[in-house]
Design a protein around this motif. Sequence first.
Motif, PDB file in Angstrom:
ATOM      1  N   ARG A 114       0.845  -1.195   0.000  1.00 46.33           N
ATOM      2  CA  ARG A 114       0.000   0.000   0.000  1.00 46.33           C
ATOM      3  C   ARG A 114       0.886   1.252   0.000  1.00 46.33           C
ATOM      4  N   SER A 135     -18.081   3.355  -4.366  1.00 50.65           N
ATOM      5  CA  SER A 135     -17.135   4.044  -3.496  1.00 50.65           C
ATOM      6  C   SER A 135     -15.803   3.956  -4.242  1.00 50.65           C
ATOM      7  N   ASP A 153     -11.771   4.136  -4.748  1.00 47.41           N
ATOM      8  CA  ASP A 153     -10.459   4.068  -4.120  1.00 47.41           C
ATOM      9  C   ASP A 153      -9.438   4.670  -5.088  1.00 47.41           C
ATOM     10  N   LEU A 167      -5.568   8.388  -1.733  1.00 49.99           N
ATOM     11  CA  LEU A 167      -6.580   8.632  -0.702  1.00 49.99           C
ATOM     12  C   LEU A 167      -6.365   7.736   0.509  1.00 49.99           C
ATOM     13  N   ALA A 168      -6.540   8.334   1.678  1.00 49.44           N
ATOM     14  CA  ALA A 168      -6.419   7.558   2.912  1.00 49.44           C
ATOM     15  C   ALA A 168      -7.609   6.611   3.051  1.00 49.44           C
ATOM     16  N   GLN A 169      -8.761   7.061   2.617  1.00 55.78           N
ATOM     17  CA  GLN A 169     -10.009   6.280   2.701  1.00 55.78           C
ATOM     18  C   GLN A 169     -10.688   6.323   1.348  1.00 55.78           C
ATOM     19  N   PRO A 170     -11.344   5.248   0.946  1.00 54.14           N
ATOM     20  CA  PRO A 170     -12.141   5.345  -0.280  1.00 54.14           C
ATOM     21  C   PRO A 170     -13.240   6.399  -0.107  1.00 54.14           C
ATOM     22  N   TRP A 171     -13.595   7.022  -1.198  1.00 53.87           N
ATOM     23  CA  TRP A 171     -14.640   8.042  -1.151  1.00 53.87           C
ATOM     24  C   TRP A 171     -16.011   7.436  -1.455  1.00 53.87           C
ATOM     25  N   GLN A 172     -16.968   7.768  -0.635  1.00 54.82           N
ATOM     26  CA  GLN A 172     -18.352   7.352  -0.866  1.00 54.82           C
ATOM     27  C   GLN A 172     -19.029   8.383  -1.761  1.00 54.82           C
ATOM     28  N   THR A 232     -13.648  18.583  -1.134  1.00 50.12           N
ATOM     29  CA  THR A 232     -13.684  17.714   0.044  1.00 50.12           C
ATOM     30  C   THR A 232     -14.040  18.553   1.260  1.00 50.12           C
ATOM     31  N   THR A 247     -13.024  16.593   6.587  1.00 48.56           N
ATOM     32  CA  THR A 247     -12.578  15.216   6.814  1.00 48.56           C
ATOM     33  C   THR A 247     -11.727  14.688   5.668  1.00 48.56           C
ATOM     34  N   ALA A 266     -13.075  13.845   2.941  1.00 55.17           N
ATOM     35  CA  ALA A 266     -13.964  12.969   2.167  1.00 55.17           C
ATOM     36  C   ALA A 266     -14.630  13.763   1.049  1.00 55.17           C
TER      37      ALA A 266
END
Length: 437
Positions: free
Chosen positions: A4, A40, A42, A46-51, A170, A173, A175
Amino acid sequence: MISRREFLLAGCAAGMSPKLAFGQGSTGPQTQTLKPGAISMDHPDLAQPWQNMLGFNGSVPGPEIRLRQGEELRVRLQNGMEDGAAVHWHGVRVPNHMDGVPVLTQNPVPPGAHFDYKFRPPDAGTYWYHSHYVSHEQVGRGLFGALIVEETQPPDVDRDITVFLADFRTGATGAFDPDFVVPSDFSTEGRIGERVLAFCSQRHVNVGERVRLRFINAAIDRVFDFKLSGGIGAVVAIDGMPLPSPEALAPMVLAPAQRVDVILDVTEGIRLDVLMAGVWKTVGRLSASGESRREARAEIAALQPNDLPMPGRILKHVDILLRGGEGDLDHGGFGSWSINGVSGLPRAPVAGFRRESTGVLTLSNPTAFPHAIHLHGHHFREVLADQAYGPLRDTLLVGPHETRPIVCVFDNPGRWLLHCHMLSHSADGMVTWIEVS
Ligand code: C2O
Ligand code: CU
């Protein structure tokens, strides 16, 4: 196996979009399916996948569609969303009924229904497909992909890499912010996102290779100033169309929907920098390995030209006046963009042209904001100060208080949209159409 962390360091998404290849085998082209739906997303940055994103066939960008010049594209759009759908093949001189524009050329496809697109792209080059239904939101949420038409005699390169640039808004957060109804976005420069992502179809090169890079601006409103480092190269095509002779690589301006093709001899890792609030920021990297072989390379040559008619005698001049938005006070408009005094698609075309005739559209922008004006179904050339013609384009950036005439051979019959590709502006009225008959 790539960790990763290596992915994060690479800084450029790859392998996220499968390819749809046409014309394989002797059975002829198969129909491919493009299915837009909620996903969602990826991305290695990105730290987190986006919804709350949308994707064709589950990914952003959607699958890269590749075919050889002369082959037929056959795509079934299968609507997997709870909203209407339509796909436009940006920059391709399609038959009018395949252009994917709701109301003007087709009905939007309802949820669960499908629509079949079938045509033979006449020109080789870098094109893209995107939603043309509530497009500021649907493109802004991820409904875009590359359409690559390979030359019958492609240039001799070791790799062919597609790079989408797009920005996203964004929240605190980090996101993805799915609010596409912020009123001030429509009346000013558009919905500018603070997060820029590069989506690269490959993310590794070797030193000494010659690579073709196809850049596409899929942002809904942002104009990118960008520059490339990591090699010696030249710009070989703009908006899909080959330049008559390659131009030296320099920082480039890419307005929404515009493309640029670069051929680069790799000397080290490739870095892509974008100017944001006056500061160059790296938004993408392709790592490089190996040592230069220092072989003499042939000079970068022009791509095989496409067959488009040259402008003839000019039979018609039409003024196209862009108004509205904040800063256009004498128009009295706040947030209601217009073309020739009409906001939104008029009943009658803004101009009609005889088939095969040459005409000039003079684009005047007295507003305080730039506009990226796109004509469907055709490529045109800017008429420069000395009456020379600029390169073929399908989208032209017209800066604040600028007037730019374009000349076009209207050889594709039908009803063609003419609009600002700052999609927040077109959503808010900066859209009209012409008729070629
Ligand atoms: Cu990229 Cu009306 O389109
Ligand atoms: Cu605009």
